[in-house]
Design a protein around this motif. Structure first.
Motif, mmCIF file in Angstrom:
data_model
loop_
_atom_site.group_PDB
_atom_site.id
_atom_site.type_symbol
_atom_site.label_atom_id
_atom_site.label_comp_id
_atom_site.label_asym_id
_atom_site.label_seq_id
_atom_site.Cartn_x
_atom_site.Cartn_y
_atom_site.Cartn_z
ATOM 1 N N SER A 195 -90.625 22.210 60.079
ATOM 2 C CA SER A 195 -91.037 20.863 60.463
ATOM 3 C C SER A 195 -89.996 19.882 59.959
ATOM 4 C CB SER A 195 -92.412 20.516 59.861
ATOM 5 O OG SER A 195 -92.302 20.352 58.463
ATOM 6 N N ALA A 196 -90.119 18.637 60.401
ATOM 7 C CA ALA A 196 -89.205 17.588 59.952
ATOM 8 C C ALA A 196 -89.681 16.922 58.674
ATOM 9 C CB ALA A 196 -89.056 16.536 61.054
ATOM 10 N N GLU A 197 -90.820 17.347 58.128
ATOM 11 C CA GLU A 197 -91.398 16.701 56.952
ATOM 12 C C GLU A 197 -90.546 16.961 55.712
ATOM 13 O OE1 GLU A 197 -95.726 16.241 54.747
ATOM 14 O OE2 GLU A 197 -95.380 17.871 56.156
ATOM 15 N N ALA A 198 -90.317 15.898 54.934
ATOM 16 C CA ALA A 198 -89.530 16.027 53.711
ATOM 17 C C ALA A 198 -90.083 15.046 52.678
ATOM 18 C CB ALA A 198 -88.054 15.748 53.988
ATOM 19 N N PRO A 199 -91.047 15.449 51.864
ATOM 20 C CA PRO A 199 -91.640 14.543 50.875
ATOM 21 C C PRO A 199 -90.680 14.255 49.723
ATOM 22 C CG PRO A 199 -92.472 16.750 50.540
ATOM 23 C CD PRO A 199 -91.637 16.800 51.795
ATOM 24 N N HIS A 200 -90.866 13.118 49.091
ATOM 25 C CA HIS A 200 -90.025 12.757 47.955
ATOM 26 C C HIS A 200 -90.436 13.483 46.679
ATOM 27 C CE1 HIS A 200 -88.687 9.598 50.629
ATOM 28 N NE2 HIS A 200 -87.754 9.261 49.761
ATOM 29 N N THR A 201 -91.699 13.860 46.556
ATOM 30 C CA THR A 201 -92.190 14.549 45.364
ATOM 31 C C THR A 201 -93.096 15.693 45.813
ATOM 32 O OG1 THR A 201 -94.317 13.430 45.000
ATOM 33 C CG2 THR A 201 -92.325 12.260 44.304
ATOM 34 N N PRO A 202 -93.390 16.635 44.906
ATOM 35 C CA PRO A 202 -94.304 17.725 45.272
ATOM 36 C C PRO A 202 -95.773 17.316 45.302
ATOM 37 C CG PRO A 202 -93.533 18.007 43.025
ATOM 38 C CD PRO A 202 -92.755 16.857 43.600
ATOM 39 N N HIS A 203 -96.066 16.026 45.235
ATOM 40 C CA HIS A 203 -97.451 15.551 45.254
ATOM 41 C C HIS A 203 -98.258 16.151 44.102
ATOM 42 C CE1 HIS A 203 -96.190 14.165 49.141
ATOM 43 N NE2 HIS A 203 -97.368 13.685 49.454
ATOM 44 N N SER A 204 -97.656 16.197 42.947
ATOM 45 C CA SER A 204 -98.338 16.711 41.759
ATOM 46 C C SER A 204 -97.686 16.100 40.534
ATOM 47 C CB SER A 204 -98.253 18.239 41.692
ATOM 48 O OG SER A 204 -98.703 18.718 40.436
ATOM 49 N N PHE A 205 -98.490 15.459 39.694
ATOM 50 C CA PHE A 205 -98.015 14.838 38.464
ATOM 51 C C PHE A 205 -97.206 15.844 37.649
ATOM 52 C CE2 PHE A 205 -99.493 11.521 35.170
ATOM 53 C CZ PHE A 205 -98.436 11.798 34.314
ATOM 54 N N ILE A 206 -97.803 16.988 37.370
ATOM 55 C CA ILE A 206 -97.176 17.952 36.469
ATOM 56 C C ILE A 206 -95.993 18.647 37.135
ATOM 57 C CG2 ILE A 206 -97.554 20.139 35.262
ATOM 58 C CD1 ILE A 206 -100.305 19.144 34.498
ATOM 59 N N MET A 207 -96.149 19.069 38.389
ATOM 60 C CA MET A 207 -95.058 19.790 39.047
ATOM 61 C C MET A 207 -93.867 18.880 39.336
ATOM 62 S SD MET A 207 -95.816 22.855 38.934
ATOM 63 C CE MET A 207 -94.311 23.375 39.759
ATOM 64 N N HIS A 255 -107.081 15.273 41.071
ATOM 65 C CA HIS A 255 -106.463 14.644 42.237
ATOM 66 C C HIS A 255 -104.970 14.431 42.016
ATOM 67 C CE1 HIS A 255 -105.736 11.329 45.210
ATOM 68 N NE2 HIS A 255 -106.487 12.122 45.945
ATOM 69 N N SER A 256 -104.571 14.131 40.776
ATOM 70 C CA SER A 256 -103.160 13.915 40.465
ATOM 71 C C SER A 256 -102.346 15.197 40.561
ATOM 72 C CB SER A 256 -103.012 13.315 39.063
ATOM 73 O OG SER A 256 -103.616 12.038 39.009
ATOM 74 N N LEU A 257 -103.019 16.349 40.555
ATOM 75 C CA LEU A 257 -102.330 17.611 40.778
ATOM 76 C C LEU A 257 -102.109 17.870 42.263
ATOM 77 C CD1 LEU A 257 -104.211 19.893 38.217
ATOM 78 C CD2 LEU A 257 -101.984 18.776 37.937
ATOM 79 N N LEU A 258 -102.725 17.040 43.117
ATOM 80 C CA LEU A 258 -102.664 17.240 44.565
ATOM 81 C C LEU A 258 -102.057 16.051 45.305
ATOM 82 C CD1 LEU A 258 -106.268 18.717 45.008
ATOM 83 C CD2 LEU A 258 -104.130 20.006 44.979
ATOM 84 N N ASP A 259 -101.744 14.972 44.576
ATOM 85 C CA ASP A 259 -101.252 13.785 45.279
ATOM 86 C C ASP A 259 -100.332 12.964 44.390
ATOM 87 O OD1 ASP A 259 -101.141 11.881 47.502
ATOM 88 O OD2 ASP A 259 -103.054 12.769 48.079
ATOM 89 N N VAL A 260 -99.863 11.827 44.929
ATOM 90 C CA VAL A 260 -98.794 11.056 44.291
ATOM 91 C C VAL A 260 -99.350 9.898 43.458
ATOM 92 C CG1 VAL A 260 -96.990 11.651 45.936
ATOM 93 C CG2 VAL A 260 -98.534 9.763 46.464
ATOM 94 N N ASN A 261 -100.434 10.112 42.734
ATOM 95 C CA ASN A 261 -101.003 9.055 41.896
ATOM 96 C C ASN A 261 -100.003 8.519 40.885
ATOM 97 O OD1 ASN A 261 -103.450 9.338 43.194
ATOM 98 N ND2 ASN A 261 -104.307 10.710 41.671
ATOM 99 N N LEU A 262 -99.146 9.392 40.356
ATOM 100 C CA LEU A 262 -98.174 8.973 39.344
ATOM 101 C C LEU A 262 -97.310 7.829 39.828
ATOM 102 C CD1 LEU A 262 -96.574 9.377 36.689
ATOM 103 C CD2 LEU A 262 -95.198 11.082 37.892
ATOM 104 N N GLN A 263 -96.963 7.803 41.112
ATOM 105 C CA GLN A 263 -96.032 6.804 41.634
ATOM 106 C C GLN A 263 -96.701 5.481 41.959
ATOM 107 O OE1 GLN A 263 -93.590 9.426 40.675
ATOM 108 N NE2 GLN A 263 -92.730 7.592 41.585
ATOM 109 N N SER A 264 -98.004 5.382 41.777
ATOM 110 C CA SER A 264 -98.717 4.142 42.046
ATOM 111 C C SER A 264 -99.084 3.472 40.726
ATOM 112 C CB SER A 264 -99.995 4.414 42.857
ATOM 113 O OG SER A 264 -100.798 3.249 42.925
ATOM 114 N N PRO A 265 -98.452 2.337 40.366
ATOM 115 C CA PRO A 265 -98.821 1.655 39.123
ATOM 116 C C PRO A 265 -100.303 1.298 39.076
ATOM 117 C CG PRO A 265 -96.813 0.721 40.041
ATOM 118 C CD PRO A 265 -97.362 1.655 41.083
#
Length: 596
Positions: free
Chosen positions: A343-355, A409-419
């Motif tokens: 696919s053309a998808e290319a995320p900036h992070t693995p969508h996980s705080f720890i990973m 949820h932070s292990l499954l999404d980009v919560n870290l990047q949202s102040p």
């Protein structure tokens, strides 16, 4: 020095309350995406009603820490469980610096370091203030609940009245950078995101605040007679409002995280074994029903499968770079090369705080991120098992449940990047830990208790606050000029524009952006695209080369340079750059035939 009861202390704590309100209302956007410029208000009206750039958050957090250091007395900085938690955020900030070692694009490093400096400054300042006067904890929790209700009401308004207008604001904020798939998905699903950039971040925020909102409502109704009637009226209203908005985010990761938190708490309850088995069976049925719902919904498991792929690739990267990681921003580049999905998808992070920390900073970041996430849960769950039934609905236990769901949820999404999301989590974790002593005792060297050591600690924290403040201003200055460049370029491409900017105006905006961010490849990339469209092929080629010099792993720059060289007849150079683009992103369907 100011006593906790003094007017000066109250002013500083009121500033903390205002920042608490601003976190979700103004700083719900994502940081760490330097390709797109932020939105900057041009007048007071816009400043009130539109979101602020997420890089503005460290400015406020840094100022809060500077003021806190200035008014604080001789009390130990990192005393108690709250102080230890703030200290863990400083350790995580130190681990963030490791991500500079292997990073190929400086923008991602600066954004992440300053973002973490802001979060660390907030953690230290709030822990210090709550330690000096714990009585303010009630006001802090009340502010979180009030703002959660406001965010939910804005979400309801968006869903029923303003969805089309809000979706228009999701259009790309950068020339040549668009998000048609995201916009199409939101249009199709009508997913609420309220004051946040993404519905998933709103879902994470509501997982965090909904339990506390219910607990505070329950306690508030005790002041209203008759109490039972008040609770029958207000509790369903609160649960219905926040629950509806959470449901309409349609975040499958949020529903999974909520189920996981419920499972953890049910297992922790002091129940007889047979009741425990009955509850486990009910949990299993609930999980099965959820999977059936996801399977037959029109969105299906596609994004969940993609998340698994993100984390699988992040694990590969971690084992390949265990000590220093691949560098901030380079998961984006490595994922394009290592992904298993075509696919053309290319995320900036693995969508996980720890990973994210594991793959981009290595083992130290992995351990630090795990400690930050698990420490408040460990302290809370240890105490939870010993509580009598009547105390299980207390605000502290509601905060613990919300933090547990948010952590999943932070292990499954980009919560870290949202102040707005992570900053609120820090404040609630400190409310949970406030007043508790450390769970273990150990003897510190005597020199750490000396006046010189405490003065040094205050000096270093003052420097942290100033660094967050100054760094935030510098990054916003560059981002503002880059956003202006994108705005001018959009006007150049807008056939309905009353007046199109001249090439000289575009060039001045480009020069201002590169002067403010000399390390950044992105002004060079968008300006090269503009020059190519205007027929200045030599200038465009130079811009792409400058962009690649600042970001040598960027697929889009190789691809656009190769296509430009095809157009002007440089076939050998074009083939070389297009081949490099295919090597960096072998699974992109659109790159497979170029240059052949």
């Amino acid at each position: 020095m100011s006593k906790p009861s003094s007017p000066l202390f109250s002013i500083v704590f009121i500033l903390l309350l205002l920042i608490t309100a601003a976190l979700p209302l103004k700083f719900g956007a994502l940081t760490g995406v330097p390709e797109t410029g932020g939105m900057y208000p041009t007048n007071l009206w816009e400043a009130v009603f539109i979101a602020w750039p997420p890089m503005g958050f460290p400015l406020f957090a840094g100022a809060l820490l500077v003021l806190t250091v200035a008014i604080s007395g001789r009390q130990a900085v990192f005393a108690g469980a709250g102080g230890a938690y703030a200290g863990l955020w400083l350790v995580l900030l130190g681990a963030t610096l490791i991500g500079r070692i292997n990073a190929s694009t400086a923008d991602f490093v600066y954004l992440q370091v300053i973002h973490l400096a802001g979060l660390s400054a907030l953690a230290v300042a709030a822990a210090w203030l709550l330690r000096q006067d714990p009585a303010w904890r009630g006001e802090l929790q009340a502010m979180v609940v009030i703002v959660a209700v406001v965010v939910a009401l804005l979400g309801v308004q968006q869903y029923f009245f303003g969805f089309d207008e809000t979706l228009a604001a999701l259009k790309s904020q950068a020339y040549g950078v668009s998000s048609p798939e995201v916009v199409a998905a939101f249009l199709r699903d009508r997913r609420i995101f309220s004051t946040f950039t993404l519905p998933n971040n709103l879902a994470g925020y509501l997982l965090l605040t909904l339990p506390l909102s219910l607990a505070v409502t329950w306690n508030f109704c005790a002041r209203i007679e008759p109490v039972k009637v008040a609770r029958l009226v207000f509790l369903p209203l609160m649960a219905g409002l926040l629950g509806f908005v959470l449901l309409m985010t349609r975040s499958r990761a949020a529903f999974i995280s909520l189920g996981a938190a419920v499972a953890v708490f049910l297992v922790m309850l002091p129940l007889a074994r047979r009741y425990r088995w009955i509850l486990m069976g009910m949990i299993g049925l609930g999980v099965a029903a959820g999977f059936v719902y996801i399977r037959y919904s029109h969105r299906g498991f596609s994004s969940l499968v993609a998340r698994l792929d993100y984390n699988w690739v992040a694990l590969k990267i971690f084992f390949h770079h265990p000590w220093a990681g691949t560098g901030w921003g380079d998961f984006f580049h490595d994922y394009m090369r290592l992904k298993t999905l075509a696919s053309a998808e290319a995320p900036h992070t693995p969508h996980s705080f720890i990973m994210a920390y594991a793959c981009e900073t290595g083992v130290v970041g992995l351990l630090a991120a795990g400690a930050v996430m698990l420490y408040p849960l460990y302290c809370g769950l240890r105490r939870f098992r010993s509580l009598p039934w009547r105390q299980l609905a207390a605000p502290e236990q509601a905060i613990l449940f919300g933090l547990t769901a948010w952590s999943f949820h932070s292990l499954l999404d980009v919560n870290l990047q949202s102040p707005g999301c992570t900053g609120t989590a820090i404040l609630l974790a400190l409310c949970l830990l406030d007043g508790r002593e450390l769970e273990w005792r150990f003897r510190l060297p005597a020199w750490l208790h000396s006046g010189a050591a405490r003065l040094t600690a205050r000096g270093l924290l003052l420097l942290l606050g100033l660094a967050a403040l100054v760094g935030s201003m510098a990054m916003m200055r560059g981002d503002y000029h880059y956003a202006e460049l994108n705005r001018v370029l959009r006007e150049c491409c807008n056939p309905d524009a009353v007046r199109r900017p001249t090439q000289e105006e575009v060039r001045r905006c480009f020069q201002a952006a590169t002067k403010a961010m000399p390390w950044s490849p992105f002004p060079w990339g968008v300006y090269g695209r503009f020059l190519g469209a205007a027929g200045d092929w030599s200038g465009a080629e130079n811009c792409y080369r400058e962009a690649l010099r600042r970001s040598p792993e960027r697929v889009s720059f190789y691809y656009e340079l190769g296509r430009l060289q095809q157009r002007i007849g440089q076939r050998e150079a074009a083939e070389r750059n297009l081949r490099r683009a295919r090597e960096l992103f072998p699974n992109h369907p659109g790159l497979r035939g170029d240059g052949e």
